[in-house]
Design a protein around this motif. Structure first.
Motif, PDB file in Angstrom:
ATOM      1  N   MET A  81      51.333   0.998  44.390  1.00 34.08           N
ATOM      2  CA  MET A  81      49.957   0.521  44.251  1.00 34.08           C
ATOM      3  C   MET A  81      49.854  -0.943  43.819  1.00 34.08           C
ATOM      4  O   MET A  81      48.765  -1.499  43.780  1.00 34.08           O
ATOM      5  N   CYS A  82      50.967  -1.542  43.492  1.00 36.27           N
ATOM      6  CA  CYS A  82      50.925  -2.950  43.059  1.00 36.27           C
ATOM      7  C   CYS A  82      50.439  -3.822  44.205  1.00 36.27           C
ATOM      8  O   CYS A  82      50.854  -3.658  45.340  1.00 36.27           O
ATOM      9  N   MET A  83      49.536  -4.732  43.934  1.00 36.65           N
ATOM     10  CA  MET A  83      49.054  -5.599  45.004  1.00 36.65           C
ATOM     11  C   MET A  83      49.612  -7.010  44.877  1.00 36.65           C
ATOM     12  O   MET A  83      49.081  -7.945  45.461  1.00 36.65           O
ATOM     13  N   GLN A  84      50.647  -7.171  44.079  1.00 34.16           N
ATOM     14  CA  GLN A  84      51.368  -8.441  44.022  1.00 34.16           C
ATOM     15  C   GLN A  84      50.501  -9.616  43.599  1.00 34.16           C
ATOM     16  O   GLN A  84      50.661 -10.723  44.098  1.00 34.16           O
ATOM     17  N   TYR A  87      52.418  -9.616  55.289  1.00 33.73           N
ATOM     18  CA  TYR A  87      51.229 -10.477  55.242  1.00 33.73           C
ATOM     19  C   TYR A  87      51.512 -11.710  54.406  1.00 33.73           C
ATOM     20  O   TYR A  87      52.438 -11.728  53.599  1.00 33.73           O
ATOM     21  N   TYR A 116      42.335  -0.413  51.336  1.00 32.38           N
ATOM     22  CA  TYR A 116      43.659  -0.978  51.029  1.00 32.38           C
ATOM     23  C   TYR A 116      44.393  -0.051  50.061  1.00 32.38           C
ATOM     24  O   TYR A 116      45.540   0.351  50.290  1.00 32.38           O
ATOM     25  N   ARG A 117      43.724   0.328  48.989  1.00 34.98           N
ATOM     26  CA  ARG A 117      44.342   1.232  48.016  1.00 34.98           C
ATOM     27  C   ARG A 117      44.728   2.553  48.671  1.00 34.98           C
ATOM     28  O   ARG A 117      45.780   3.109  48.398  1.00 34.98           O
ATOM     29  N   GLN A 152      47.877   2.165  50.404  1.00 35.46           N
ATOM     30  CA  GLN A 152      49.000   2.159  49.458  1.00 35.46           C
ATOM     31  C   GLN A 152      49.294   3.583  48.987  1.00 35.46           C
ATOM     32  O   GLN A 152      50.445   3.997  48.906  1.00 35.46           O
ATOM     33  N   GLN A 153      48.217   4.298  48.693  1.00 31.90           N
ATOM     34  CA  GLN A 153      48.378   5.676  48.230  1.00 31.90           C
ATOM     35  C   GLN A 153      49.135   6.509  49.268  1.00 31.90           C
ATOM     36  O   GLN A 153      49.939   7.353  48.935  1.00 31.90           O
ATOM     37  N   PHE A 190      53.354  -2.842  51.550  1.00 37.44           N
ATOM     38  CA  PHE A 190      52.824  -4.172  51.806  1.00 37.44           C
ATOM     39  C   PHE A 190      53.801  -5.210  51.274  1.00 37.44           C
ATOM     40  O   PHE A 190      54.171  -5.171  50.105  1.00 37.44           O
ATOM     41  N   LYS A 232      54.675  -9.257  50.995  1.00 33.39           N
ATOM     42  CA  LYS A 232      54.160 -10.614  51.168  1.00 33.39           C
ATOM     43  C   LYS A 232      55.260 -11.469  51.772  1.00 33.39           C
ATOM     44  O   LYS A 232      56.277 -11.741  51.124  1.00 33.39           O
ATOM     45  N   ILE A 289      57.623 -13.346  47.744  1.00 34.90           N
ATOM     46  CA  ILE A 289      57.679 -13.004  46.324  1.00 34.90           C
ATOM     47  C   ILE A 289      59.106 -13.185  45.834  1.00 34.90           C
ATOM     48  O   ILE A 289      59.355 -13.771  44.789  1.00 34.90           O
TER      49      ILE A 289
END
Ligand code: SF4
Ligand code: SF4
Ligand code: SF4
Ligand code: SF4
Lengths: 207, 747
Positions: free
Chosen positions: A31-34, B352, B366-367, B370-371, B376, B378, B399
């Motif tokens: 769930m982390c969105m960085q 992304y 979005y959540r 992820q769930q 995702f 970067k 990252i």
């Protein structure tokens, strides 16, 4: 760990799945969105090789070995700054400890890491009587690197020790036995049961 | 209306005006100088009683022109709304007493200000006619909707719901557009967790069942002529038959085309069938019909998929789209769910640089992704290399700051939306001029087919703003275009998803209905909605210079066979740009002309050079600058007692004769306040302030001829929020005048 490098490349998510199954609160990692708020909030962030944000990304990138052998999560002091600030409400602190614990369980934690060593001493100290014996804990800390350096360390901290005594946070008589819970045996039983449950869970996940 | 003009001047003593000003003197001025036939004062003019006093004079005394000297023309418009007469306003409250201190020293100059505004109101009145609409108008309750995608279908349905008729012209053989080819859509309702049915079938069914909606499939427009209220469109089918139909207004919902992914060989497109665009993935999903999605190369069930965001977008590279399409992030999340919902073991990775999930569903969706386990990452993808089995996606992890790669069975490129907007002659001409100026060779863009084939002098399609999107002000007036009565909606206006397209279709439908109603009553559309005046020109004086035809931002003026301008009243927005442009000043409106403003300028009392009382003329755009000054007054911001402010419809309507006359008759400084121009323009008439800027740059010559300092004329861009800045600029001019001295041309 090189045995599954190929797998890792193809299925980057394997390690994430492993973390979800075995690490306390591990199911939150996805769930982390960085956003980086945790990394920026951690008072010890500078001392970490990989701040929490990065650890989460590494897990998602399948970097199993790098994560589990890292000393980063051992640096967490449980200040809870990150948890309070994370916009996605990840229990970051708990995940850090969960990861550290999991690494230790696998026996691949960084050797000689002081936090880890201290945690163990703390645990053993507490498990004896159900209460922490500050005097013994302090002493074992000081004598960790041998007798001579231990004496030096104790002298350095003599003032702190005196103050702790004055405010009744530490008693010299603790050296002989010391205080404890009413029935330390029962406590040990409870812990044993918990350990059994945990072992069973680990068994079930096959890791 | 009565041929005999009878001016009634009405002065209000309410709102503190009575205590601050000497009304006896003002009444005398209205009578003697302003030549008002009837002068009255009232303690509370906007009260029912005060209003009745005026109405009685209109009814019994034959007053045709009402000059109200009270508050700003933007205040109390409901109260001072009299049918069948010409109304002008002298702004004594926001223009005088609120911007000057209530002190003994200020009393004299405050009174002088008020007296000038009385003169101005009377003279404006004297040159104002009661506007009446022309005979050009018609009423047709049918709206032409160009394009049968989500936007067009929504527009048609909404138009029919409102009790009007709609005709959809669709180029392809079916309604539904891009969304019809999609497996599922992004959810539009809480909990925004899962992809939902597109709803296209229901919309088509609703359209087919509605007697008020006509659909022309496989058809295009081969000619569109006329004006709001009387458009005529030639609808031609593929087979060559053409029918001509009349429409009251037009909604252009011509949508977008998918970006051509063949321009992205580095991302593996064209090298293996397993690199697909999002649109192509929808097809695979439709084929899978809820089962596991199979990859095109060998039909293998996909076990790992990588989504490459911003493919050929948000990039300066040649052939890439410089903008963000704003939809592809959500689409990738949705498509990753196609895999996850079927089999949670499929690896789905979205790579992304910035994840952008606008709109209500955004964050929750979005959540939810992820769930469901969508990963995702970067990163910036540099290359997709086709492999014999899995393909490798090479990227820089932003990252972890390292170059890395991953393997995937299928790679989906998030390519963008390219507007379907037809050619823009004006822009081509501008580009050509720019190229010539820079000494470069002008390369004509790849020709595109016209969508509307407008029979307008100014070109066959909607003027564009940037990147081929039609010109509209995204925030202030989104569906307005520069062709009155034609509204653009959906991705032709800006990139968007189906949810936003539906909103757009609805908005444009409402605008179209408004336009046809306005046209039927001969009234102006936005922003002078309801205005009955329209420009007329005196043919005897016209030199056929074509300035007006060229400068009209809305393509309202054509040329007749003899080369004279031919005004299409219903296309006109009443901005006055043509009036400002005309070098021989033959264009005017009944209630706004070179005289209505020019006479106000001339009849301000001009003190002697040695009186130390300069005069500063402020021409303020009525859309932003004038309201800003009103608000400044309300906030108690003071400004120079030497200023005289006249609202103009648009800075584009400012004829340079006003400036020359003002300088010749002794004004010491002139401040022009318009809206922001160019790409991020704020001008309500789109190009008015820009054209004014060009015209005013020539004022320097006039100043030079008169041997006056160039600092005496200043042009500013003012926003409605410039409540402190606008008065400050007037004061600045007062200081400038103090520095450079008085204008010697006073008489
Ligand atoms: S603050 Fe929360 S969401 Fe942001 S990077 Fe840290 S864990 Fe992720
Ligand atoms: S709880 Fe741990 S990870 Fe979080 S901010 Fe504090 S020290 Fe850093
Ligand atoms: S919506 Fe997302 S993928 Fe599409 S251009 Fe914008 S940032 Fe890139
Ligand atoms: S320039 Fe303005 S006022 Fe003149 S015809 Fe065009 S829209 Fe109408």
């Amino acid at each position: 760990m090189s045995t599954n490098t190929a797998m890792v490349e193809k299925y980057r998510n394997n390690f994430l799945k492993e973390v979800e199954a075995n690490v306390e609160e591990g199911e939150w990692v996805k769930m982390c969105m960085q956003c980086g708020v945790c990394a920026g909030s951690c008072p010890l962030g500078n001392a970490w090789e990989h701040p929490p944000q990065e650890i989460f990304m590494m897990i998602r990138a399948g970097k199993r070995e790098d994560v589990l052998t890292s000393d980063s999560m051992w640096m967490c002091t449980s200040c809870y700054n990150c948890i309070v600030r994370c916009p996605r409400e990840l229990p970051i602190t708990h995940i850090m400890h969960g990861l550290a614990h999991y690494a230790k369980r696998l026996g691949i934690q960084p050797k000689g890491n002081p936090t880890q060593w201290f945690s163990e001493v703390f645990w053993n100290n507490m498990m004896k009587k159900g209460r922490v014996n500050e005097l013994k804990l302090g002493l074992s800390m000081y004598f960790k690197d041998g007798f001579v350096s231990g004496i030096k360390e104790s002298l350095k901290n003599a003032k702190l020790g005196m103050n702790m005594q004055k405010t009744k946070r530490m008693a010299p008589m603790e050296f002989f036995g010391g205080h404890g819970v009413k029935n330390p045996g029962d406590l040990q039983k409870i812990i044993k049961k918990a350990q059994e449950l945990e072992a069973a869970r680990i068994e079930e996940h096959g890791k | 209306m009565a041929d005999e003009k009878k001016i009634g001047a009405y002065m209000c003593k309410g709102c503190g005006l009575g205590e601050r000003l000497d009304f006896d003197n003002m009444k005398m001025i209205a009578e003697r100088e302003g030549k008002a036939n009837l002068v009255k004062e009232h303690d509370f003019l906007c009260s029912a009683e005060g209003v009745k006093m005026i109405q009685d004079d209109i009814d019994n005394e034959g007053v045709t022109n009402v000059a109200i000297c009270a508050c700003s023309r933007r205040a109390k418009t409901e109260a001072f709304n009299f049918e069948g007469v010409a109304i002008t306003r002298g702004n004594l409250r926001e223009g005088v007493i609120w911007v000057r201190p209530d002190t003994d020293e200020a009393r004299e100059t405050t009174q002088e200000m008020a007296e000038d505004y009385v003169r101005m109101a009377c003279f404006e009145s004297k040159f104002t006619q009661v506007p009446k609409s022309s005979e050009q108008q018609g009423r047709i309750d049918n709206v032409l909707v160009v394009g049968g995608g989500v936007t067009g279908m929504t527009a048609a349905i909404e138009i029919a719901k409102a009790g009007y008729k709609a005709s959809i012209v669709e180029k392809s053989g079916a309604l539904g557009g891009h969304l019809a080819d999609a497996w599922k859509d992004i959810p539009s309702r809480s909990p925004y967790a899962d992809p939902v049915d597109t709803g296209v079938a229901d919309m088509i069914a609703a359209i087919e069942a509605d007697a008020n909606i006509t659909v022309h499939l496989n058809s295009t427009l081969t000619k569109t002529s006329g004006a709001p209220g009387r458009f005529a469109a030639d609808i031609s089918t593929e087979s060559g038959s053409t029918t001509t139909e009349n429409f009251g207004a037009i909604v252009q919902a011509s949508g977008y085309k998918d970006y051509d992914a063949n321009q992205l060989p580095e991302l593996g497109y064209g090298k293996t069938p397993d690199v697909v665009t999002q649109a192509e993935l929808e097809k695979l999903a439709v084929e899978a019909n809820g089962g596991p999605i199979k990859r095109p190369s060998d039909g293998k069930e996909v076990t790992s998929v990588a989504f490459v965001q911003c493919a050929g977008q948000r990039s300066d590279k040649e052939g890439h789209l410089p903008y963000c399409s704003g939809t592809c992030c959500l689409t990738s999340i949705k498509q990753a769910m196609y895999f996850k919902d079927n089999n949670s073991d499929v690896d789905t990775t979205v790579i992304y640089t910035d994840l952008r999930t606008p709109g209500a569903p955004g964050e929750d969706f979005y959540r939810s992704g992820q769930q469901k386990g969508v990963v995702f990452t970067k990163g910036e993808v540099s290359e997709v290399a086709a492999g014999s089995d899995a393909h490798s996606v090479k990227f820089k992890d932003l990252i972890l700051n390292e170059d890395t790669e991953m393997q995937a069975d299928l790679v989906v490129l998030a390519t963008g939306q390219v507007p379907n907007s037809g050619p823009d002659l004006e822009m081509q001409a501008d580009d050509k001029a720019d190229a010539e100026e820079a000494g470069e060779e002008y390369v004509q863009e790849i020709p595109v087919d016209s969508i509307l084939n407008l029979d307008y002098r100014q070109g066959p399609d909607m003027p564009q703003l940037v990147h081929g999107f039609t010109d509209s002000h995204f925030i202030c007036f989104p569906y307005e275009t520069r062709r009155t009565g034609i509204y653009t909606a959906g991705p032709v206006r800006r990139p968007m998803d189906s949810l936003q397209a539906k909103e757009d279709g609805t908005g444009a439908a409402m605008k179209a209905i408004h336009a046809l109603e306005d046209a039927a009553q001969g009234r102006a559309a936005h922003p002078r909605s309801g205005d009955l005046s329209f420009p007329s020109f005196r043919q005897e004086g016209c030199t056929q210079c074509k300035r007006c035809t060229v400068e009209c931002p809305f393509g309202a003026i054509n040329e007749d066979e003899e080369g004279y301008p031919q005004f299409n009243e219903a296309r006109c927005r009443r901005c006055g740009t043509c009036m400002g442009a005309c070098p021989v000043r033959v264009i005017s409106f009944e209630n706004y002309s070179v005289d209505t403003v020019g006479q106000q300028i001339k009849n301000v009392e001009m003190p002697d050079e040695f009186d130390e009382k300069p005069r500063i003329l402020v021409l303020a755009c009525e859309n932003d600058a004038y309201p800003a000054l009103d608000m400044a007054a309300r906030n108690g911001n003071h400004y120079s007692e030497f200023s005289r402010v006249i609202p103009v419809r648009c800075l584009g309507s400012v004829n340079t004769i006003w400036i020359t006359d003002a300088l010749n008759s002794g004004y010491d400084g002139i401040v022009l306040m318009g809206c922001r121009k160019d790409d991020d323009y704020q001008c309500h008439f789109v190009r008015g302030s820009r054209l004014a800027g060009i015209r005013m740059s020539k004022i320097d010559d006039t100043l030079e001829q008169l041997n006056l300092e160039p600092d005496r004329v200043a042009t500013y861009e003012i926003a409605i929020t410039d409540v402190d800045r606008a008065p400050a600029l007037i004061n600045e001019m007062a200081e400038t005048v103090e520095k450079v001295g008085m204008n010697p041309f006073k008489f």
